[in-house]
Scaffold this active site. Structure first.
Site, PDB file in Angstrom:
ATOM      1  N   HIS A 136      86.940   2.859  44.359  1.00  0.00           N
ATOM      2  CA  HIS A 136      86.203   2.689  45.618  1.00  0.00           C
ATOM      3  C   HIS A 136      86.676   1.472  46.402  1.00  0.00           C
ATOM      4  CE1 HIS A 136      83.538   0.094  43.025  1.00  0.00           C
ATOM      5  NE2 HIS A 136      83.528  -0.632  44.123  1.00  0.00           N
ATOM      6  N   ASP A 166      86.334   6.559  39.116  1.00  0.00           N
ATOM      7  CA  ASP A 166      86.291   5.305  39.858  1.00  0.00           C
ATOM      8  C   ASP A 166      87.283   4.295  39.298  1.00  0.00           C
ATOM      9  OD1 ASP A 166      85.525   3.659  41.913  1.00  0.00           O
ATOM     10  OD2 ASP A 166      83.793   2.826  40.874  1.00  0.00           O
ATOM     11  N   GLY A 239      81.932  -7.705  44.868  1.00  0.00           N
ATOM     12  CA  GLY A 239      83.175  -8.454  44.716  1.00  0.00           C
ATOM     13  C   GLY A 239      83.617  -8.526  43.275  1.00  0.00           C
ATOM     14  N   SER A 241      83.468  -5.941  41.383  1.00  0.00           N
ATOM     15  CA  SER A 241      83.995  -4.612  41.073  1.00  0.00           C
ATOM     16  C   SER A 241      85.478  -4.687  40.750  1.00  0.00           C
ATOM     17  CB  SER A 241      83.768  -3.660  42.254  1.00  0.00           C
ATOM     18  OG  SER A 241      82.405  -3.416  42.452  1.00  0.00           O
ATOM     19  N   THR A 257      81.998  -2.250  37.357  1.00  0.00           N
ATOM     20  CA  THR A 257      82.046  -1.196  38.366  1.00  0.00           C
ATOM     21  C   THR A 257      80.871  -1.193  39.310  1.00  0.00           C
ATOM     22  OG1 THR A 257      83.355   0.224  36.926  1.00  0.00           O
ATOM     23  CG2 THR A 257      82.147   1.306  38.679  1.00  0.00           C
TER      24      THR A 257
END
Length: 495
Positions: A136, A166, A239, A241, A257
């Protein structure tokens, strides 16, 4: 009398103060002292005696400053250099309602493209510059840059990405090897294990937080439900992620995630993709795969509900119910049948279809797997070959043209391999959208990759050629049926 009692109490206190340091010094100098004496002194310092002590035998109060001043600093120094910042940018054109009007364009000009950017984290897992991050973060990005912990910045190339997981793998290059974090075994984690989360929350710079494993095997959290998630209370914020979740051995056990939050900030519920899935995904990228291939056995599964469990004689609703089996597929060859329930895979219990999907995805194509199955009330073990999904007939991709809502969509007939690539059930048939040109009518009307076109203006769509012919029809009225995610959508419009 009172003076004598006070003197006696004072004398006892002084003796205790003299004995405790002496006991500590003796224990520090002689590590081979009688364990019975050590236990007694430990219990005395806890304020408990012998069998009445509530703590376990391995727990005690610290005997020196060195034991009190424990720190995660050595672990952070070892792993933090391999955690990077990921900057993704794309140019999006904002469409004005006055576009195409000569009068307004003459005075106000045409809409100008505007840059959009996202910031996240990534982890170096190979010294050649292989970076694992979240899908993403780089979705639809025109440019992705990676900044290392020492301040260097690199342009990157996207090697592999998968929206259902993802996950994405980037490649950066330099003259010298990059620092890396070794990928650990996420299956070895237990609830309560200590963890470190390293990332770049809110763009303030690299940040480390600590916590524990709060839960394992979480699913249905609204991110990528085909995967298992590690839940942690280590502070994870926007941030973070794509950042690293590190165990106490300095190994990567997860990719941060998502967070559960109503305010946008951390409330102690964060989720990470397990490292065993990350390893399989990174290996596929290194092998040059164009998409992440999962092993194919030619069977589809459904959830075991409490009603189904009761009818099958199961004490709890666990396992994965076989809903369909492809003829001549590996599962059919091994004897798997609709109505069977998969209870474990390679000795690991399977609690749900998400668990089975996760376990299957981490296995290698070309090997065999042992399935423990409940079939007609009897338990059996089957060895099933894990194969590559068949391509079917030659893949014919057609980009639709003409004046229709489908113009700009690339379509093809579904095969098990194509369905897997699009994150769909491998037993689904039909003509599906596999890509859409930006700014095309198909994009404007909201078509998405994975949409299956079932009918156009009363014509049943069974081949890509049939849909191409229907899209070239000279008409202003369009009536079509599309299947998306198992739901049927019908639309009538004038275009």
């Amino acid at each position: 009398m009172r003076v004598k009692r006070m003197s006696l109490v004072l004398l006892c206190a002084l003796m205790a103060l003299a004995v405790v340091p002496a006991a500590r010094q003796a224990l520090a100098q002689d590590t081979k002292a009688d364990p019975g004496l050590s236990d007694v002194l430990t219990d005395m310092l806890r304020g408990a005696e012998g069998e009445n002590a509530t703590s376990g035998p391995d727990k005690r109060v610290p005997f020196g400053r060195e034991e009190v001043q424990l720190s995660f600093a050595p672990l952070v120094k070892q792993t933090a250099p391999a955690v990077v910042n990921v900057y993704a940018s794309q140019t999006a054109k904002l469409r004005s309602p006055f576009d195409g009007d000569p009068f307004f364009e003459e005075f106000f000009g045409r809409s100008q493209p505007r840059a959009q950017s996202s910031l996240g984290s990534g982890v170096l897992v190979d010294p050649t510059g292989i970076v694992v991050t979240n899908f993403h973060l780089i979705k639809d990005a025109d440019q992705v840059k990676v900044a290392t912990a020492d301040g260097r910045e690199f342009d990157s190339k996207v090697l592999l990405k998968d929206e259902t997981l993802d996950l994405a793998v980037l490649k950066i290059s330099a003259d010298k090897p990059f620092p890396v974090v070794a990928i650990g075994d996420s299956d070895a984690l237990e609830v309560g294990d200590l963890l470190l989360a390293i990332g770049n929350p809110f763009g303030v710079g690299q940040t480390t937080t600590s916590g524990i494993v709060s839960a394992l095997a979480r699913s249905h959290i609204g991110v990528s439900d085909s995967s298992f998630f590690i839940q942690t209370d280590a502070a994870i914020n926007p941030g973070n992620s794509g950042g690293a979740l590190i165990n106490m051995g300095g190994q990567l056990v997860g990719i941060n995630t998502a967070i559960y939050s109503r305010s946008g900030g951390s409330i102690g519920i964060g989720f990470a993709i397990p490292s065993n899935m990350v390893r399989a995904f990174a290996d596929a990228a290194k092998a040059g795969r164009d998409f992440f291939e999962r092993p194919y056995i030619g069977a589809e599964f459904e959830r075991v509900t409490p009603q189904i469990a009761e009818s099958l004689g199961l004490e709890t609703p666990t396992g994965a119910l076989v809903s369909s089996v492809e003829e001549a597929g590996p599962a059919a060859t091994a004897g798997l049948k609709p109505g069977d329930v998969v209870l474990s895979l390679n000795g690991t219990p399977v609690g749900s279809i998400e668990a089975l999907d996760y376990r299957m995805a981490t296995l290698s194509i070309g090997t065999n797997a042992s399935f423990a199955v409940l079939s007609k009330g009897q338990q059996a073990t089957m060895e099933i070959a894990l194969e590559r999904a068949p391509e079917g007939a030659k893949l014919a991709e057609v980009t639709l043209r003409g004046r229709s809502p489908f113009s700009g969509a690339k379509v093809a007939e579904l095969s098990p391999r194509l369905a897997q690539r699009l994150g769909m059930r491998t037993d689904v048939k039909g003509v599906t959208v596999i890509d859409i040109n930006r700014g095309s009518p198909a994009a404007d009307f909201g078509f998405q990759p994975g949409d299956i076109v079932r009918e156009v203006n009363g014509l049943t769509i069974d081949t890509a050629a049939t849909l191409e012919q229907a899209a070239m029809e000279e008409t202003r009225w369009w009536r079509f049926t599309v299947e998306r995610g198992g739901q049927i959508l019908r639309q009538v419009l004038r275009y």
